[in-house]
Design a protein around this motif. Structure first.
Motif, PDB file in Angstrom:
ATOM      1  N   VAL A 194       0.854  -1.177   0.000  1.00 18.57           N
ATOM      2  CA  VAL A 194       0.000   0.000   0.000  1.00 18.57           C
ATOM      3  C   VAL A 194       0.888   1.224   0.000  1.00 18.57           C
ATOM      4  N   GLU A 195       0.662   2.109  -0.908  1.00 13.21           N
ATOM      5  CA  GLU A 195       1.443   3.333  -0.893  1.00 13.21           C
ATOM      6  C   GLU A 195       0.584   4.499  -1.341  1.00 13.21           C
ATOM      7  N   ILE A 207      -5.170 -13.444   9.667  1.00 11.04           N
ATOM      8  CA  ILE A 207      -5.276 -12.240   8.826  1.00 11.04           C
ATOM      9  C   ILE A 207      -4.141 -11.270   9.209  1.00 11.04           C
ATOM     10  N   PRO A 208      -3.821 -10.302   8.352  1.00  4.52           N
ATOM     11  CA  PRO A 208      -2.710  -9.394   8.663  1.00  4.52           C
ATOM     12  C   PRO A 208      -2.975  -8.520   9.888  1.00  4.52           C
ATOM     13  N   PHE A 209      -1.881  -8.089  10.494  1.00  3.26           N
ATOM     14  CA  PHE A 209      -1.928  -7.135  11.605  1.00  3.26           C
ATOM     15  C   PHE A 209      -1.304  -5.829  11.117  1.00  3.26           C
ATOM     16  N   VAL A 210      -1.971  -4.725  11.397  1.00  6.19           N
ATOM     17  CA  VAL A 210      -1.446  -3.423  10.996  1.00  6.19           C
ATOM     18  C   VAL A 210      -1.314  -2.545  12.235  1.00  6.19           C
ATOM     19  N   SER A 211      -0.146  -1.944  12.418  1.00  7.78           N
ATOM     20  CA  SER A 211       0.058  -1.004  13.523  1.00  7.78           C
ATOM     21  C   SER A 211       0.022   0.410  12.953  1.00  7.78           C
ATOM     22  N   VAL A 243       3.492  -2.165   4.329  1.00  9.34           N
ATOM     23  CA  VAL A 243       3.332  -3.514   3.775  1.00  9.34           C
ATOM     24  C   VAL A 243       2.710  -4.401   4.846  1.00  9.34           C
ATOM     25  N   PRO A 244       1.367  -4.542   4.831  1.00 12.77           N
ATOM     26  CA  PRO A 244       0.744  -5.417   5.821  1.00 12.77           C
ATOM     27  C   PRO A 244       0.959  -6.874   5.454  1.00 12.77           C
ATOM     28  N   ASP A 261       3.306  -5.989   9.951  1.00 13.09           N
ATOM     29  CA  ASP A 261       3.502  -5.000   8.889  1.00 13.09           C
ATOM     30  C   ASP A 261       4.898  -4.390   8.920  1.00 13.09           C
ATOM     31  N   ARG A 262       5.339  -3.935   7.764  1.00 10.34           N
ATOM     32  CA  ARG A 262       6.660  -3.322   7.595  1.00 10.34           C
ATOM     33  C   ARG A 262       6.470  -1.950   6.967  1.00 10.34           C
ATOM     34  N   ILE A 263       7.451  -1.066   7.208  1.00 15.59           N
ATOM     35  CA  ILE A 263       7.435   0.257   6.574  1.00 15.59           C
ATOM     36  C   ILE A 263       8.675   0.380   5.690  1.00 15.59           C
TER      37      ILE A 263
END
Ligand code: DC
Length: 238
Positions: free
Chosen positions: A13-14, A54-58, A95-96, A101-103
């Motif tokens: 996602v951007e 499912i993904p985790f987003v912070s 990036v979830p 997630d990563r940044i």
């Protein structure tokens, strides 16, 4: 009602991706875990997401990367225009994924550099700006599919229509004790720093009216996760 839509891989996602602001469309389930600093919401959200596959987003990571970039550019965190310009000049990607997630900034993974005392010290100033909050909100609403997300205002400002909302609380002393285990610092100064951040973050930390509150002071992380899973199961979500 089932929590579905997990993806094994990561999605990118951007800025500029198509926005999908529907929090509860078919096959989509957004679960929000809000709460103050060091309330254990990220750890709990990660484990809940893992159990659901499912993904985790912070959401805090996006504020953290804004603070990190301002520091790197020697910008003034109190200057909204400077912060917004830095965010639009750099290519920030969230990036979830199921693994967490990563940044990425201009393709470089900076996630490991975002939980430092230097970032903590300026992140609240950066997060106060209206246009920075808009930037974060838009990035988060672009994330497709189902996910668990933690933050301060996920159940209110960002995903007000989320089906399942939680608000985690604990006293500043309890939170400081947990954090001292993570970073080398003494208890009193950590508790002071947490109270300071509570004051600075207060405006965006109001619980959603329909959030399930979980007082985590007496609970282990596993017990917090069990409470959340029980609440989801009671409404037939899992
Ligand atoms: O959850 P965290 O500690 O990673 O958040 C870092 C900072 O970002 C926190 O001090 C307040 C801000 N924040 C916010 O204002 N709204 C959010 N939804 C998430 C974080």
């Amino acid at each position: 009602m089932n929590v579905q839509g997990g993806r094994g891989g990561a999605s990118m996602v951007e800025a500029g991706a198509n926005a999908d602001t529907e929090d509860r469309g078919p096959g989509r389930n957004v679960i929000t875990l809000d709460g103050p600093a060091a309330s254990g919401k990220s750890s709990a959200a990660r484990l809940v997401a893992g159990r659901l596959g499912i993904p985790f987003v912070s959401s805090g990571l996006l504020y953290r990367v804004a603070a990190y970039l301002v520091e790197e550019m020697h910008g003034d965190p109190n200057d909204e225009g400077v912060v917004v310009r830095i965010l639009t000049e750099r290519r920030v990607r969230l990036v979830p994924s199921v693994a967490g997630d990563r940044i990425l900034v201009d393709g470089r993974d900076v996630t490991a550099a975002l939980h430092t005392d230097a970032v903590d010290a300026v992140v609240s100033a950066v997060a106060r700006h209206r246009r920075v909050r808009e930037w974060v909100r838009n990035r988060l609403r672009e994330i497709p599919g189902s996910f668990v997300i933690d933050g301060r205002d996920m159940g209110t400002a960002v995903f007000p229509d989320a089906r399942h909302k939680f608000y985690l609380t604990a006293s500043a002393e309890v939170r400081a004790r947990r954090r001292v285990g993570e970073r080398s610092a003494d208890l009193a100064s950590v508790a002071d720093a947490i109270r300071r951040r509570d004051r600075l973050d207060a405006a965006q930390s109001v619980p959603a009216e329909d959030a399930v509150h979980v007082e985590t002071g007496e609970l282990t992380l596993e017990q917090v996760v069990d409470r959340v899973m029980e609440a989801l199961s009671e409404v037939g979500a899992v």
